[in-house]
Each structure stands twice: as C-alpha cells, then as structure tokens.
Design a protein around this motif. Structure first.
Motif, mmCIF file in Angstrom:
data_model
loop_
_atom_site.group_PDB
_atom_site.id
_atom_site.type_symbol
_atom_site.label_atom_id
_atom_site.label_comp_id
_atom_site.label_asym_id
_atom_site.label_seq_id
_atom_site.Cartn_x
_atom_site.Cartn_y
_atom_site.Cartn_z
ATOM 1 N N THR A 123 5.550 -12.072 -2.189
ATOM 2 C CA THR A 123 5.386 -12.759 -1.332
ATOM 3 C C THR A 123 5.319 -12.897 0.373
ATOM 4 N N LEU A 124 5.767 -12.108 0.419
ATOM 5 C CA LEU A 124 4.760 -11.481 2.038
ATOM 6 C C LEU A 124 3.662 -11.597 2.608
ATOM 7 N N GLY A 125 3.092 -10.713 0.697
ATOM 8 C CA GLY A 125 1.568 -11.535 0.687
ATOM 9 C C GLY A 125 0.676 -12.908 0.912
ATOM 10 N N TRP A 127 11.019 -3.562 -4.672
ATOM 11 C CA TRP A 127 10.198 -4.531 -3.334
ATOM 12 C C TRP A 127 8.447 -4.782 -3.654
ATOM 13 N N LEU A 128 7.988 -4.216 -4.911
ATOM 14 C CA LEU A 128 6.268 -5.634 -4.999
ATOM 15 C C LEU A 128 7.152 -6.583 -5.475
#
Length: 55
Positions: free
Chosen positions: A52-54, A46-47
């Motif tokens: 990656t999305l951030g 999850w992190l």
C-alpha cells in the motif's frame, strides 16, 4: 499368569509418565502452530502495508 502388585504398579507409573509426555508434546505442538499462524498473519499484514505504501 497372574501379575503381581509391583508389576501392576510399575505399569501404572509407566502409563502416567507416557501420558505426561504426550500432554507436553500436545502443548508444544499447540504453541508451535499458534506461533506459525501469528507469524504468517503478521507477515501478510506487513506485506500489505508495504504494497500500500509503495504505490
């Protein structure tokens, strides 16, 4: 001093109960360890997704 049959039977019953409780503790410990590993793995994934999305 010789032990009677009833004393020996009581000892064996005690050993059986003790073995059963040890087996239950081992099962509980195994499940707890697996749960902690799975939770940690999912948390790490999850992190990684959030990082990656951030970007």
């Amino acid at each position: 001093m010789a032990r009677t049959i009833t004393q020996m039977r009581a000892d064996f019953q005690h050993l059986r109960r003790w073995r059963r409780s040890v087996e239950q503790a081992q099962n509980y410990t195994f499940k707890a360890v697996i749960t902690m590993l799975a939770t940690g793995f999912l948390g790490a994934v999850w992190l990684g997704i959030k990082a990656t999305l951030g970007k």
